[in-house]
Scaffold this motif. Structure first.
Motif, PDB file in Angstrom:
ATOM      1  N   SER A  72       0.833  -1.206   0.000  1.00 53.13           N
ATOM      2  CA  SER A  72       0.000   0.000   0.000  1.00 53.13           C
ATOM      3  C   SER A  72       0.867   1.255   0.000  1.00 53.13           C
ATOM      4  O   SER A  72       0.566   2.225  -0.710  1.00 53.13           O
ATOM      5  N   ILE A  73       1.956   1.239   0.745  1.00 46.81           N
ATOM      6  CA  ILE A  73       2.851   2.400   0.726  1.00 46.81           C
ATOM      7  C   ILE A  73       3.421   2.575  -0.679  1.00 46.81           C
ATOM      8  O   ILE A  73       3.470   3.675  -1.216  1.00 46.81           O
ATOM      9  N   THR A 123       2.078   1.603  -3.453  1.00 49.54           N
ATOM     10  CA  THR A 123       1.027   2.062  -4.372  1.00 49.54           C
ATOM     11  C   THR A 123       0.866   3.571  -4.279  1.00 49.54           C
ATOM     12  O   THR A 123       0.827   4.273  -5.293  1.00 49.54           O
ATOM     13  N   GLY A 124       0.795   4.072  -3.046  1.00 47.99           N
ATOM     14  CA  GLY A 124       0.651   5.515  -2.875  1.00 47.99           C
ATOM     15  C   GLY A 124       1.836   6.272  -3.444  1.00 47.99           C
ATOM     16  O   GLY A 124       1.671   7.278  -4.139  1.00 47.99           O
ATOM     17  N   ALA A 125       3.034   5.767  -3.174  1.00 49.20           N
ATOM     18  CA  ALA A 125       4.242   6.471  -3.612  1.00 49.20           C
ATOM     19  C   ALA A 125       4.358   6.476  -5.141  1.00 49.20           C
ATOM     20  O   ALA A 125       4.694   7.488  -5.750  1.00 49.20           O
ATOM     21  N   ILE A 170       1.936   6.106  -7.432  1.00 47.93           N
ATOM     22  CA  ILE A 170       0.962   6.947  -8.137  1.00 47.93           C
ATOM     23  C   ILE A 170       1.218   8.430  -7.867  1.00 47.93           C
ATOM     24  O   ILE A 170       0.883   9.266  -8.682  1.00 47.93           O
ATOM     25  N   ALA A 171       1.863   8.726  -6.751  1.00 41.77           N
ATOM     26  CA  ALA A 171       2.214  10.125  -6.475  1.00 41.77           C
ATOM     27  C   ALA A 171       3.342  10.583  -7.400  1.00 41.77           C
ATOM     28  O   ALA A 171       3.394  11.742  -7.797  1.00 41.77           O
TER      29      ALA A 171
END
Lengths: 347, 622
Positions: A88-89, A91-93, A95-96
């Protein structure tokens, strides 16, 4: 190539960097730990592919495996998160900032137990990330308990046998839609480097399960994740060779005995067939190989499945080309006219 | 009609001897899944258009279809928008609850009911209007399959006539509600007219309740708090949204998705300047939010109590590794699954210190639609400025009910992205360490992946000022102390309390969030019934600011009013304040899941102040 190293100089890669910037801090893992060998391969693969370390984000969960990112690519941006939640980390990183190259290390407990939910959904999304499972079949930091990849009947040092069937992370990843699935062995330098380079050429999730013996808790007779067992039961599907996009293909190969896959970045993945007719782009074939080798008590290694052109999560999200993280204000704050329009609709 | 400030007038028409104008409570009792929401919103909007202060509370079950649901619309010429317990006009459409609904009414109430239920014999002190809904709908809607969808619109027509509302107002509201759906609009118009005509022909006005236009809604908007928060996030420039569906927060992200699709797609490329991920659970949702926040995006998630519990571990990581994230908590009844469709302020204490170890988090406490919007924007600024998770503590009442509001203002300031390292700063500092407190405010400079600045290893394990792994006691203590200092810095940056009523004497009231509206009304009740004039201060954030302590110091007693069992905000104050201040605090609590009402507060404060209570009204105490 941009850089040609003379014999009197230290060898530099295509972007002019020597090996040193690809190294990390000194490992605190046990001497002989498979994970250290994997870190070394990561260092070499990134060096050989000429990837600027500062363009890399390295991620991990919790456990021995998850300490590894500290030991490679010291100039990369690192995030060591919580147990089982690296996906999840990541994924966030990603897409950011989709322009970063993401590599995550996890363990068999971090992935197969506490993190299986996030692992499953990461595979479904085909996020561009290299996901390495440093797989030793046990929990090292908590002193050797079985993990979910431990084989049925494999024994702890105390003689206790594992009584639950293992999760085959490769089969699971293929089933869930991962677009690059490989298995390797930390003791096989050549294959692991080639697999990592192939993973770096891939756009989408590259899932690597690397058998990585735990010298302290799981390297004894009776263990199916020991060095000796791994050497004896490693069943390479074929020789793996990655010709990067920035190199001429000067390798001669026989199309009849070598499968060539053009990767997303233009690199060529050459897989010399040992298994007759094995096609790594055929999902059913890949599942068949995994099941057959596992039934024989062996583990197939190499690139097991690859789908180079599958839509990745960034494409699915239809993101602008620039990193979301640094878009200027005028692109992320609608105009006053837009807010006025919304207010009018609400009247 | 001219605006009126007079509730009781001499009757001009009908059999009633008096009129009650714009000051009563309408309740519609239906079965959920029966399509009553359109009819209820049209009625609500009609009052809004007439400039009558109106509030709506939807009391719905955690169920898709078939269980009882009630929608309450309060008209209040005085502008009270809190829940009122007494029902004056009941529309009884649900046979299962009709008896209880009728028996719970005040004497003199009016009941519009579906004729076959034969309710009129239940009581002789309320006024009954029987309406044959099936017969009317059969006449106005030839297609039998569609009748179910428009049947409820008939009661809007009946009420329009009974309450003396111009049918054109209701038609305009219907048009606004269904404007784009031409076929549905026509069918509903017919049903509305059918109900109105039936009332004209068959019903004789016997109750005192009427609605009169008070002008117009002017500049005001109608919105729910989840949509308002979504608009705030939109205007804050959110780029990454990760969420997992949960009542009552789902509509926050769903509304945000609609706005993002409309306003945040590049015209030239057709590509999105945002990413929304529906995660596999709340753990993943907060993980993605933190991953994106670490990488420099403005990222958020939205959830409710059970999700907050799941986010605990990651929130600790965000606090300790110092990663920005915005978390909307639309609170519902708990613990456990609790009451998913009822409201509460029950996550205050657990969220303030969410996660294991020593943690403290910034919380914003919106009371209104404007604050749902403005505090959403502010939350992003605070989270990046303080490099930490920030919680916006909404609740179901605020988030899911429609409220009248002043329109939202365009942000005057650009976003505060906080201390992000750049070449100039690096040159000034000479040497950079991720967690070095170079400015003395506890806030260090961070670099972002891809920005060309030095990288660091972000970790939830022990680390020193340069982000290197460390198990040293001094490194650990230094870090925790700096985090505490950072929290102290935040104390002067969060929204200060607002003195909503400057009273006389030394009695104070402290409240926050949706409790505000009931307290405002309660202040008037206290003045009217006991000549009490407490000073009412509304909290807007945690950590507490100096203004709170000063307020307590000038009071002898402060009633802290909140919607939970354990006096959670008071407990937080207990952690921070001196025994002298704590000794002055009293609790007024309300936690049944229904929004708090003024009467409950007034009764509790009157009792606390040693006054005799107003005559019992038959309802449950607070």
């Amino acid at each position: 190539m941009a850089t040609t190293a003379s014999s009197s100089q230290k060898k530099a890669n295509r972007i002019g960097l020597e090996l040193q910037p690809y190294r990390g801090s000194k490992t605190t893992l046990c001497a002989g730990c498979g994970h250290n060998a994997i870190s070394e391969r990561v260092i070499h693969a990134f060096f050989e592919m000429g990837i600027e370390p500062s363009r890399v984000i390295k991620l991990s969960g919790i456990g021995c495996s998850s300490k590894s990112p500290a030991y490679f690519l010291g100039g990369a941006h690192g995030f060591n998160g919580v147990h089982g939640r690296m996906p999840s980390i990541g994924t966030g990183a990603v897409i950011a900032n989709q322009q970063m190259i993401a590599v995550g290390t996890s363990g068999d407990g971090d992935t197969g137990a506490i993190g299986i939910g996030q692992f499953v959904h990461l595979m479904r999304r085909n996020l561009p990330i290299i996901y390495i499972i440093e797989d030793n079949g046990c929990y090292g930091l908590t002193k050797g308990q079985f993990s979910p990849t431990a084989d049925l009947g494999s024994k702890l040092k105390t003689g206790v046998a594992n009584d639950l069937p293992p999760i085959d992370t490769c089969a699971l990843a293929i089933e869930l839609g991962a677009s690059f699935v490989a298995r390797s062995f930390s003791g096989d330098k050549k294959q692991l480097t080639a697999v990592l380079k192939a993973a770096l050429s891939h756009r989408g999730t590259a899932m690597l399960d690397v058998i990585s013996p735990c010298v302290t808790f799981n390297d004894h007779a009776g263990s199916t994740k020991s060095y000796a067992y791994a050497r004896d039961h490693d069943e390479p599907l074929g020789e793996v060779n990655l010709i990067p996009y920035f190199q001429e293909i000067d390798v001669e190969y026989d199309a009849g005995s070598t499968h060539s896959v053009k990767m997303h970045d233009g690199s060529h993945l050459l897989l010399k067939k040992l298994e007759a007719d094995y096609d790594p782009t055929d999902r059913l074939e890949a599942m068949r190989i995994l099941h057959e080798t596992s039934r024989r008590g062996e583990f197939a290694t190499g690139v097991i499945y690859v789908e180079p052109d599958k839509e990745d999560f960034i494409e699915l999200l239809n993101l602008v080309d620039e990193p979301l993280s640094t878009l200027p204000l005028e692109r992320v704050r609608p105009t006053k006219a837009a807010l006025d329009e919304i207010m009018e609709e609400l009247r | 009609m001219s605006p009126t400030g007079v509730a009781v007038q001499d009757a001009a028409a009908g059999s009633s001897s008096r009129q009650i104008v714009n000051d009563f409570n309408i309740q519609v009792a239906t079965v959920n899944g029966s399509g009553s929401q359109t009819a209820n919103m049209v009625l609500f909007r009609s009052l809004f258009q007439m400039g009558i202060p109106v509030s709506g509370k939807n009391l719905f079950p955690s169920n898709i279809a078939g269980l009882p649901t009630w929608y309450t619309i309060r008209a209040s010429k005085d502008g009270y928008v809190a829940r009122k317990r007494e029902i004056d006009v009941l529309v009884a459409m649900n046979g299962e609850t009709a008896r209880d609904d009728v028996m719970g009414l005040e004497p003199g109430a009016a009941v519009v009911y579906d004729e076959p239920m034969q309710l009129s014999a239940l009581r002789d002190d309320v006024i009954f209007y029987a309406v044959p809904f099936d017969k009317i709908v059969a006449e106005v809607c030839p297609d039998a399959k569609l009748r179910r969808l428009v049947r409820n619109m008939i009661y809007d027509g009946v009420l329009a006539k009974l309450l003396d509302v111009d049918l054109a107002q209701v038609e305009a509201a219907l048009n606004k509600q269904l404007g784009r759906k031409v076929k549905a609009l026509a069918l509903n118009q017919a049903a509305l007219k059918g109900g109105y005509d039936y009332a004209v022909e068959h019903l004789t006005k016997q109750d005192p309740f009427v609605l009169e236009s008070m002008g117009s809604s002017g500049d005001k908007i109608l919105i729910d708090g989840n949509a308002a928060a979504a608009l705030g996030a939109l205007m804050a420039g959110v780029t990454v949204v990760a969420w997992y569906p949960i009542t009552p927060s789902s509509s926050l992200c769903e509304t945000l998705i609609e706005y993002l699709r409309k306003y945040r797609v590049d015209k030239e490329t057709g590509k999105a300047t945002f990413a929304v991920v529906q995660a596999e659970d709340e753990v993943a949702a907060i993980g993605m939010t933190l991953g994106a926040g670490w990488a420099g995006a403005r990222s958020m998630t939205s959830t409710s109590g059970p999700g907050i519990s799941l986010m605990a571990e990651f929130t600790g990581l965000g606090y300790y590794a110092e990663v920005p994230a915005v978390i909307f908590d639309v609170q519902r009844g708990g613990p456990s699954t609790g009451l998913p469709t009822r409201t509460a302020q029950g996550d205050i204490l657990s969220t303030a210190v969410l996660s294991h170890g020593d943690t403290k988090h910034l919380m914003l406490l919106p009371s209104s639609m404007v604050e749902c919007y403005s505090m959403a924007i502010e939350a992003f600024d605070l989270s990046e400025r303080f490099q930490t998770p920030v919680f916006v503590m909404s609740d179901l009442d605020l988030g899911m009910n429609a409220w009248m509001s002043e329109p939202f203002e365009y942000p005057a300031e650009p976003p505060d992205r906080g201390k992000v390292l750049d070449a100039e700063t690096l040159k000034r500092l000479g040497e950079w360490g991720r967690y070095r407190d170079v400015d003395g405010d506890g806030i260090a400079y961070r670099s972002l992946p891809g920005d060309g600045m030095p990288a660091y290893f972000c970790r939830g394990s022990g680390h020193d000022a340069d982000a290197a792994y460390s198990e040293r006691a001094d490194d650990y203590e230094d870090n925790l102390n700096r985090l505490a200092k950072k929290f102290e810095t935040a104390r002067s940056a969060v929204p200060v309390p607002v003195t909503e009523r400057e009273g006389e004497g030394t009695v104070g009231i402290l409240a926050y969030g949706t409790t505000h509206w009931a307290v405002l009304e309660s202040c008037d009740q206290l003045a009217r019934e006991a000549a009490l004039a407490p000073t009412y201060v509304r909290l807007r954030a945690f950590p507490f600011t100096d203004e709170l302590g000063a307020f307590i110091d000038r009071c002898d007693r402060v009633y802290v009013v909140e919607q939970n069992r354990d006096a959670q905000m008071l407990a937080l104050m207990r952690m921070e304040m001196s025994p002298e201040r704590i000794a002055k605090l009293r609790s007024v609590l309300h936690y049944g899941g229904m929004p708090i009402d003024a009467r409950s507060i007034t009764d509790a404060i009157l009792a606390g102040e040693g006054h005799a209570l107003a005559p019992a009204n038959g309802d449950m105490p607070a």
